[in-house]
Structures are given as C-alpha cells and as structure tokens.
Write a protein that holds these residues in place. Structure first.
Motif, PDB file in Angstrom:
ATOM      1  N   LEU A 568      33.129  30.407  50.445  1.00 50.73           N
ATOM      2  CA  LEU A 568      34.095  29.079  51.078  1.00 50.73           C
ATOM      3  C   LEU A 568      33.136  28.055  51.758  1.00 50.73           C
ATOM      4  CD1 LEU A 568      36.686  30.948  53.273  1.00 50.73           C
ATOM      5  CD2 LEU A 568      37.125  29.281  51.395  1.00 50.73           C
ATOM      6  N   ARG A 569      31.765  28.734  52.298  1.00 47.04           N
ATOM      7  CA  ARG A 569      30.450  27.793  52.840  1.00 47.04           C
ATOM      8  C   ARG A 569      30.132  26.911  51.548  1.00 47.04           C
ATOM      9  NH1 ARG A 569      28.271  27.919  57.764  1.00 47.04           N
ATOM     10  NH2 ARG A 569      30.009  28.705  58.365  1.00 47.04           N
ATOM     11  N   GLY A 570      30.201  27.660  50.646  1.00 44.92           N
ATOM     12  CA  GLY A 570      29.655  26.555  49.448  1.00 44.92           C
ATOM     13  C   GLY A 570      28.370  27.330  48.621  1.00 44.92           C
ATOM     14  N   LEU A 571      28.284  28.527  48.729  1.00 45.07           N
ATOM     15  CA  LEU A 571      27.396  29.246  48.002  1.00 45.07           C
ATOM     16  C   LEU A 571      27.422  29.411  46.582  1.00 45.07           C
ATOM     17  CD1 LEU A 571      24.490  30.535  48.446  1.00 45.07           C
ATOM     18  CD2 LEU A 571      25.738  32.900  48.589  1.00 45.07           C
ATOM     19  N   SER A 572      26.737  29.124  45.462  1.00 50.35           N
ATOM     20  CA  SER A 572      27.062  29.059  44.141  1.00 50.35           C
ATOM     21  C   SER A 572      27.290  30.207  43.603  1.00 50.35           C
ATOM     22  CB  SER A 572      25.807  28.462  43.380  1.00 50.35           C
ATOM     23  OG  SER A 572      24.739  29.332  43.358  1.00 50.35           O
ATOM     24  N   GLU A 573      28.129  30.209  42.669  1.00 50.29           N
ATOM     25  CA  GLU A 573      28.622  31.434  41.985  1.00 50.29           C
ATOM     26  C   GLU A 573      27.477  32.384  41.183  1.00 50.29           C
ATOM     27  OE1 GLU A 573      31.215  30.793  38.819  1.00 50.29           O
ATOM     28  OE2 GLU A 573      32.817  30.145  40.077  1.00 50.29           O
ATOM     29  N   LYS A 574      26.381  31.578  40.853  1.00 47.90           N
ATOM     30  CA  LYS A 574      25.279  32.216  40.383  1.00 47.90           C
ATOM     31  C   LYS A 574      24.588  33.049  41.534  1.00 47.90           C
ATOM     32  CE  LYS A 574      20.712  31.404  38.330  1.00 47.90           C
ATOM     33  NZ  LYS A 574      19.677  30.085  37.715  1.00 47.90           N
ATOM     34  N   ASN A 575      24.341  32.344  42.677  1.00 45.57           N
ATOM     35  CA  ASN A 575      23.802  32.897  44.036  1.00 45.57           C
ATOM     36  C   ASN A 575      24.831  34.301  44.313  1.00 45.57           C
ATOM     37  OD1 ASN A 575      21.026  31.658  44.078  1.00 45.57           O
ATOM     38  ND2 ASN A 575      22.165  29.991  45.231  1.00 45.57           N
ATOM     39  N   ILE A 576      25.989  34.024  44.349  1.00 46.34           N
ATOM     40  CA  ILE A 576      26.941  35.123  44.671  1.00 46.34           C
ATOM     41  C   ILE A 576      26.640  36.179  43.811  1.00 46.34           C
ATOM     42  CG2 ILE A 576      29.327  35.957  44.746  1.00 46.34           C
ATOM     43  CD1 ILE A 576      28.913  34.148  47.193  1.00 46.34           C
ATOM     44  N   SER A 577      26.513  35.956  42.384  1.00 46.00           N
ATOM     45  CA  SER A 577      26.330  37.058  41.540  1.00 46.00           C
ATOM     46  C   SER A 577      24.941  37.681  41.650  1.00 46.00           C
ATOM     47  CB  SER A 577      26.220  36.547  40.275  1.00 46.00           C
ATOM     48  OG  SER A 577      25.933  37.651  39.180  1.00 46.00           O
ATOM     49  N   VAL A 578      23.902  36.865  42.108  1.00 48.34           N
ATOM     50  CA  VAL A 578      22.283  37.823  42.451  1.00 48.34           C
ATOM     51  C   VAL A 578      22.766  38.536  43.827  1.00 48.34           C
ATOM     52  CG1 VAL A 578      20.298  37.143  43.261  1.00 48.34           C
ATOM     53  CG2 VAL A 578      21.186  35.933  41.398  1.00 48.34           C
ATOM     54  N   LEU A 579      23.295  38.052  44.648  1.00 50.50           N
ATOM     55  CA  LEU A 579      23.628  38.847  45.811  1.00 50.50           C
ATOM     56  C   LEU A 579      24.366  40.136  45.674  1.00 50.50           C
ATOM     57  CD1 LEU A 579      23.531  39.000  48.837  1.00 50.50           C
ATOM     58  CD2 LEU A 579      25.622  37.884  49.138  1.00 50.50           C
ATOM     59  N   LYS A 580      25.285  40.096  44.751  1.00 55.17           N
ATOM     60  CA  LYS A 580      26.043  41.325  44.488  1.00 55.17           C
ATOM     61  C   LYS A 580      24.930  42.253  43.773  1.00 55.17           C
ATOM     62  CE  LYS A 580      30.866  39.202  44.022  1.00 55.17           C
ATOM     63  NZ  LYS A 580      31.919  39.154  42.933  1.00 55.17           N
ATOM     64  N   GLU A 581      24.414  41.743  42.938  1.00 54.65           N
ATOM     65  CA  GLU A 581      23.481  42.706  42.153  1.00 54.65           C
ATOM     66  C   GLU A 581      22.365  43.223  42.982  1.00 54.65           C
ATOM     67  OE1 GLU A 581      19.890  42.015  38.488  1.00 54.65           O
ATOM     68  OE2 GLU A 581      21.406  40.663  38.914  1.00 54.65           O
ATOM     69  N   ILE A 582      21.763  42.359  43.859  1.00 50.47           N
ATOM     70  CA  ILE A 582      20.803  43.188  44.790  1.00 50.47           C
ATOM     71  C   ILE A 582      21.447  44.145  45.860  1.00 50.47           C
ATOM     72  CG2 ILE A 582      19.349  42.583  46.752  1.00 50.47           C
ATOM     73  CD1 ILE A 582      18.812  39.697  45.487  1.00 50.47           C
ATOM     74  N   TRP A 583      22.739  43.887  46.119  1.00 53.14           N
ATOM     75  CA  TRP A 583      23.192  45.004  46.964  1.00 53.14           C
ATOM     76  C   TRP A 583      23.519  45.917  46.291  1.00 53.14           C
ATOM     77  CZ3 TRP A 583      27.119  41.224  50.162  1.00 53.14           C
ATOM     78  CH2 TRP A 583      26.621  40.942  51.171  1.00 53.14           C
ATOM     79  N   ALA A 609      14.325  33.602  47.435  1.00 56.11           N
ATOM     80  CA  ALA A 609      15.052  32.496  46.811  1.00 56.11           C
ATOM     81  C   ALA A 609      16.739  32.556  47.318  1.00 56.11           C
ATOM     82  CB  ALA A 609      14.807  32.647  45.444  1.00 56.11           C
ATOM     83  N   LEU A 610      17.083  33.581  47.252  1.00 60.34           N
ATOM     84  CA  LEU A 610      18.552  33.814  47.762  1.00 60.34           C
ATOM     85  C   LEU A 610      18.711  33.532  49.158  1.00 60.34           C
ATOM     86  CD1 LEU A 610      21.562  34.450  47.172  1.00 60.34           C
ATOM     87  CD2 LEU A 610      20.999  36.903  47.655  1.00 60.34           C
ATOM     88  N   MET A 611      17.709  34.090  50.103  1.00 62.20           N
ATOM     89  CA  MET A 611      18.086  33.537  51.369  1.00 62.20           C
ATOM     90  C   MET A 611      17.896  31.989  51.756  1.00 62.20           C
ATOM     91  SD  MET A 611      15.263  36.510  53.269  1.00 62.20           S
ATOM     92  CE  MET A 611      16.118  38.245  53.351  1.00 62.20           C
ATOM     93  N   ALA A 612      16.762  31.351  51.059  1.00 58.60           N
ATOM     94  CA  ALA A 612      16.567  30.024  51.049  1.00 58.60           C
ATOM     95  C   ALA A 612      17.702  29.451  50.746  1.00 58.60           C
ATOM     96  CB  ALA A 612      15.305  29.525  50.213  1.00 58.60           C
ATOM     97  N   ALA A 613      18.787  29.806  49.719  1.00 56.63           N
ATOM     98  CA  ALA A 613      19.894  29.041  49.296  1.00 56.63           C
ATOM     99  C   ALA A 613      20.871  29.212  50.473  1.00 56.63           C
ATOM    100  CB  ALA A 613      20.388  29.702  48.006  1.00 56.63           C
ATOM    101  N   ILE A 614      20.702  30.705  51.132  1.00 56.25           N
ATOM    102  CA  ILE A 614      21.963  30.867  52.166  1.00 56.25           C
ATOM    103  C   ILE A 614      21.598  29.777  53.446  1.00 56.25           C
ATOM    104  CG2 ILE A 614      22.689  32.604  53.578  1.00 56.25           C
ATOM    105  CD1 ILE A 614      22.271  34.486  51.461  1.00 56.25           C
ATOM    106  N   ARG A 615      20.358  29.786  53.537  1.00 54.60           N
ATOM    107  CA  ARG A 615      20.177  28.993  54.841  1.00 54.60           C
ATOM    108  C   ARG A 615      20.511  27.471  55.029  1.00 54.60           C
ATOM    109  NH1 ARG A 615      14.821  32.221  54.584  1.00 54.60           N
ATOM    110  NH2 ARG A 615      15.080  33.288  56.270  1.00 54.60           N
ATOM    111  N   VAL A 616      20.578  27.178  53.598  1.00 53.17           N
ATOM    112  CA  VAL A 616      20.977  25.558  53.580  1.00 53.17           C
ATOM    113  C   VAL A 616      22.363  25.350  53.339  1.00 53.17           C
ATOM    114  CG1 VAL A 616      18.519  24.949  52.752  1.00 53.17           C
ATOM    115  CG2 VAL A 616      20.312  25.599  51.160  1.00 53.17           C
ATOM    116  N   ILE A 617      23.169  26.147  53.144  1.00 50.17           N
ATOM    117  CA  ILE A 617      24.536  25.787  52.920  1.00 50.17           C
ATOM    118  C   ILE A 617      25.341  25.458  54.066  1.00 50.17           C
ATOM    119  CG2 ILE A 617      24.657  27.474  50.830  1.00 50.17           C
ATOM    120  CD1 ILE A 617      26.105  29.301  52.582  1.00 50.17           C
TER     121      ILE A 617
END
Length: 617
Positions: A568-583, A609-617
């Motif tokens: 909802l906040r705008g994190l890209s689908e690619k980063n959402i996929s990376v987050l799921k994979e890491i988890w 890199a994922l943390m940096a993307a989360i911080r800027v949304i």
C-alpha cells in the motif's frame, strides 16, 4: 573370560574419556499434529556435553504446562558410537487451534551459548485418542528408543540375503479406488534393521493428480513399526495427498533409493559355533570390533513397487452450477454494510468451510440484478494440508456497485458439491440479503424558468443566459471530482487503519538507534561462521527497519500484514518478491539441523538494498 570382564569394568570407568563427539542441543516432539484435547511431550536433548549452565526454556504462551521440567540423564550406543545425553522434558496441553511455533531453549554448553531448534506444532479440533494421553516413560527420549540393528555377518553368511530381509522400500496408500476429486494419501517409506545410509536417486512422478505434500522438510524423525513380525525403523521418504483430476487408471511410480550398508564380518577361525551372548556382552563387543572381525560396505539400489490407482468418474445428475467440489462443506454469507449510496462500492463475504478438495474449489457465481456492477471476487484460504482430507475455510469477497437507489433483496448463493461418503450430490445455500441503496450525488442539472420560456429569436440573450449554466456545471464537476479524490485518499487511509486496528497494541515502537547497524548481528555471525545466528540477524534487522518505517507495534510484526502495508505504501513488486525470498530462507534455517545451515554471504548486500528501498517509500 576374566580378562573379558576386566575390560568391561575398565570401559565403564573410562566412559567419559571415550566420548569425544561434539555437543548437540535439539528440540524433540513425539508428533507434530495433535488434537486440542491431547497433551504433547516436548524434550530438549543435550548430547556429548561436559557442562551445561543457565538453561532457559522458552515461554509456552499457547500451552499449559502439565508437568515439567523433568531432567533425566543416560547413555546410548548408536552405530558403534557411545554418547551421553541429558533430557529435559515438559508435558504440555495446547490452548488454541492452528499452527504454533515453539522456539528453542537456550543454555551455555561447554562455555558456549547455544540454542536448540524451533518446532512447529499443528493443533486441530479432531477428537483425541484418549482423555489422558500421557506419554509412556516420560523423560526417556524417543530418539533413544531404537530397534536392534542386525549388522553382524557370521562366517559364510550372505550379505545380499541379509539386506533383502532387513531393508525394503514400500508405497502405502489409504485407498486404490477413488472418485475424481476424492483425496488419496500416498506414503513412501524406508524400512530398515541395518546400519545404512540412503539417498533418493529417482523421485516418483504423479501424473493425473494434484499433489500436496503432508510432511514438511523438518518433519519428524524415524518411527518404529512392526512388519512381518519384526520391528523396523521407518523413515518417511514422501507423504502426499493426491487429488485425481480425471477418470482412468494411473500408476504411482516407484521411488528409487541408493543405499550404503555396513556389516561386521565376524571372525571364527577355529570353526567353533558362536556361543549365545547377553545384550550387555553384545554392547561391549561393539567396542572391541577389531578383535571380532572386519567391517565391509555394500551398495544396493532399492525401489518400491508401482501401484495402480483407479479413478472413477463422478455420478450423473450433478446439479446446475456444480464446479468440481468434492467433500463436505457448509456455507455462510455476510453483507458488510446493509446501507450504501448509489455509485459507491459495497461487499459481501462468503465463507466455505469443511473438508475435501478445498484448494481446488472455485468461487461460486452470484447473480445480482442488472443494475449492479459486479467485480471479480477476491479469494483467500486457511487450510490444514497435513490432515486427510484437508480441512479449513475459503474466504471469498464479492465487491459490487449499485447504480440505482432503492431496497433490494439480493439473491442467496448456491454451492453444490459431491459427498464421497454418501455418494450423493448436495447443495448448500445462503439466505437472501436485504440492501438499502440511498440516492447518490444528483448529476441532473435543473435549468432556470427563463431559459425554458425564453424567446428563441433573441440569440444574444440566449447566449448570456447559458453562460451561468455552464459555469454552474463546471463548479459541480470540480466539487464532485474533489470529493472523489478525497474519498479515494480516505479509503486508502481507512484500509491501512483497519489493518492496524486488528492487531492488539502492546508495546511502544522501538526506533532503530542512529548509531547502530541493523545488520550488526548478521555481520558478526558471518565472521564467526555461525549460520543460525546469521539468518536470525538478517530477520531481526529487517523487522527493525520495517517496524519503524510502518509504525508497527511488536504484536503487529506479522509477515502478511507487513507485506500488505508495504505494498500500500508503494514498495515495488520486485522488492516485495525479494523480501519474501529472504524471509523464506531465514525461516528455513530455523527448521533444519544446525550442521546443515550454510551461509549465503550475498544476503547482506541484498538486505541492505532492500532496507534502502523500504526507507524511502
């Protein structure tokens, strides 16, 4: 003979010096699926340690402690290796249904802080086998209760015959005939009474079926079963729930295993018959194998027998709208708001609950009047796939927009299914729902009387009269457009707020320290080559950044909620996929033996890199 018993006494005195294996700390449960009315034996097993201090059991939040801790110690002799163990046992009763994670215990072992593995327990509402199902011999680890291994080869005895009689692979099914959509449980098992190591060299294909594994990668260890009158250690190779997709005869292919078997070929140079020996003598003979014979290895490939499944078509006479549901189900519908304005969205929740081929159940059609605009339904499910047939619920949200005002009796939903027990079709229906639709924003423009009655010959006057009408229409449009944008923004805020309100608030959000590195624990574990703490550090650092960014309470640190809020906040689908994979990788590391955890150093850079993307949304 006196020398023999002297050696035995010496070995008893030298047992602590003989134990040289590395210490291990494990969490063991007798089974991973229990009833809400059963009790669970949970054990923390410490092996090959000289000292343990500061033992701390986890907090059993969702269990009632019926007994424990009970501490026992002992020795075991497995594959010729003598080891000491300490078991700390608890008897627990579950307090809620669902999948419950029990975290490992911690202790300082030989001067090093260690944590045992987590275990996952599935609690169901199935009837318990007995009201007081307390385990037999509490405090004695199940892992220490093993079958006797038949690994001795007497002079002249054939190794192939012994392997044939003591090592086999079997395929078991709960039925060989089923209807389309009716579940079949297929279990591939390895039965052994030997000292052997096995690996799967060919996996079976299951064409014609929808396949769902019932045993997780961290599934329980060996069990003991009696086959042909003899006790065997039994290892589950694969246990699946199969849903036939079409009629016909289908062959479940065999699984193939490559096995390495070790035997001790006994010496008997003088030709005398072997004298009967007690179990104590046999145990200490294992420690004197150099004087008894020579070890030899044999390699053999085993496979199970193929098995044919006959799938029958569903009977004729299926009711209209039947879409392949097989099992036993109930239906419940709820209108989220009984009063809406024309042009606004409304929704209805449908819950399909029961047992059967729930993953294959589709959303039933809902036939609304022509004045309603209907959208594609949203489907979610909560299914227990480790029981047969599967049980659980399917949640379907129907969203629609009424275009006219008035009072409507919305039709109920009909859902048909085939019950394989009674071999009949059945239909469940919901009641009709009453909906009141109020008038929406009035889009009709009422013209002044002077415009309607004015002279058509006075063109200049006509133009002047229409000018304020056009301006009024423009104002109405801007007001309506502004309200629409404001409504969309409010809707987004409402969705986010509803998601957060569902979570119990407990503790204040802890902001990450400006001087700390969220991945400090992971970096330290990487240097120390500590795989388990490496992945714990990755997950801890991610939650620290996500919780602060999304203002999540501690009790709201749930992965589905976090993923929805980040989207909802705008994190890209690619980063959402990376987050799921890491988890997923972090969670996987908690359910495998510590010795099997390998460190993926690239996860540090990917997580940064994922943390940096989360911080800027």
């Amino acid at each position: 003979m006196k020398i023999r018993y002297l050696i035995i006494i010496c070995l008893w005195l030298l047992v602590p010096q003989l134990i040289k294996a590395q210490p291990s700390f494990s969490t063991i449960v007798e089974k991973q699926t229990i009833s809400i009315n059963e009790v669970l034996q949970l054990q923390f097993i410490l092996e090959n340690a000289t000292a343990m201090e500061g033992f701390r059991a986890p907090v059993f939040r969702d269990f009632l402690v019926m007994q424990g801790p009970v501490e026992t110690t002992g020795m075991s002799l497995v594959n010729g290796q003598l080891s000491q163990y300490k078991a700390i046992t608890y008897i627990l009763r579950p307090q809620k249904l669902g999948r419950i994670i029990i975290t490992g215990a911690t202790a300082t072992i030989n001067g090093r802080l260690m944590q045992s593995n987590n275990v996952a327990i599935e609690v169901t509402d199935a009837p318990a086998p007995s009201p007081n199902n307390y385990p037999i011999n509490p405090g004695i680890p199940e892992m220490m209760q093993r079958t006797e291994e038949d690994y001795i080869l007497e002079p002249g005895q054939n190794a192939a015959d012994k392997i044939r009689n003591n090592l086999l692979v079997r395929l078991e099914v709960d039925k060989t005939t089923a209807y389309i959509g009716e579940p079949i449980v297929a279990t591939y098992k390895l039965y052994t009474r030997l000292r052997s190591e096995s690996r799967v060299s060919k996996r079976p294909s299951m064409n014609g079926f929808s396949v769902y594994d019932m045993v997780a990668p961290d599934g329980g260890g060996a069990s003991i079963e009696t086959f042909n009158g003899l006790p065997y250690q039994v290892h589950i190779i694969r246990k699946t729930q199969l849903f036939p997709l079409q009629e016909g005869s289908f062959v479940l292919e065999p699984v193939e295993l490559q096995n390495t078997v070790r035997f001790l070929r006994r010496k008997n140079s003088d030709g005398r018959a072997e004298q009967p020996r007690s179990s104590l003598e046999r145990m200490f003979d294992d420690l004197l194998t150099d004087n008894m014979g020579n070890w030899e290895e044999h390699h053999i490939t085993l496979s199970s027998q193929p098995l044919t499944i006959t799938v029958n078509p569903l009977p004729d006479g299926a009711p209209p709208g039947f879409n392949g549901a097989v099992g036993n189900f109930t239906l419940k519908a709820t209108l989220n708001d009984s009063k809406v304005a024309a042009g606004e969205n409304a929704s209805m929740d449908l819950r399909i609950e029961g047992s059967g081929n729930i993953p294959l159940v589709n959303a039933p059609a809902w036939n609304l009047p022509d004045s309603f605009l209907v959208y594609d339904p949203l489907v979610k499910e909560d299914i227990n796939k480790v029981v047969a047939p599967m049980t659980g619920s399917k949640y379907i949200v129907y969203t629609f927009t009424p275009e006219k005002s008035g009072t409507f009796n919305l039709p109920g939903i009909s859902f048909s299914f085939f019950d394989p027990i009674s071999k009949t079709y059945r239909t469940a229906e919901t009641d009709s729902l009453r909906l009141t639709v109020t008038p929406g924003i009035n889009r009709n423009i009422i013209l002044p009387v002077s415009v309607i009655d004015g002279s058509a010959n006075d063109k200049s006057s006509n133009g002047l009269i229409w000018l304020p009408v056009l301006m009024l229409a423009l104002i109405i449009f801007l007001v309506f457009y502004g309200r629409k944008k404001k409504k969309e923004k409010a809707e987004l805020a409402r969705v986010e707020q509803e998601l957060l309100v569902k979570v119990e608030q407990d503790k204040k959000i802890v902001a990450p320290s400006a001087l700390s590195d969220p991945l400090l624990m992971a970096r330290k574990a990487l240097k120390e080559k500590d795989g388990r703490n490496f992945y714990l550090g990755i997950e801890k650092g991610l939650w620290e950044v996500i919780s602060f960014k999304m203002k999540l309470q501690r009790s709201a640190q749930q992965k589905p909620l976090a993923l929805e809020l980040l989207a909802l906040r705008g994190l890209s689908e690619k980063n959402i996929s990376v987050l799921k994979e890491i988890w997923d990788k972090c969670e996987w590391s908690l359910y495998v033996p510590e010795s099997s955890v390998t460190i993926d150093g690239s996860m540090i850079e990917r997580t940064e890199a994922l943390m940096a993307a989360i911080r800027v949304i």
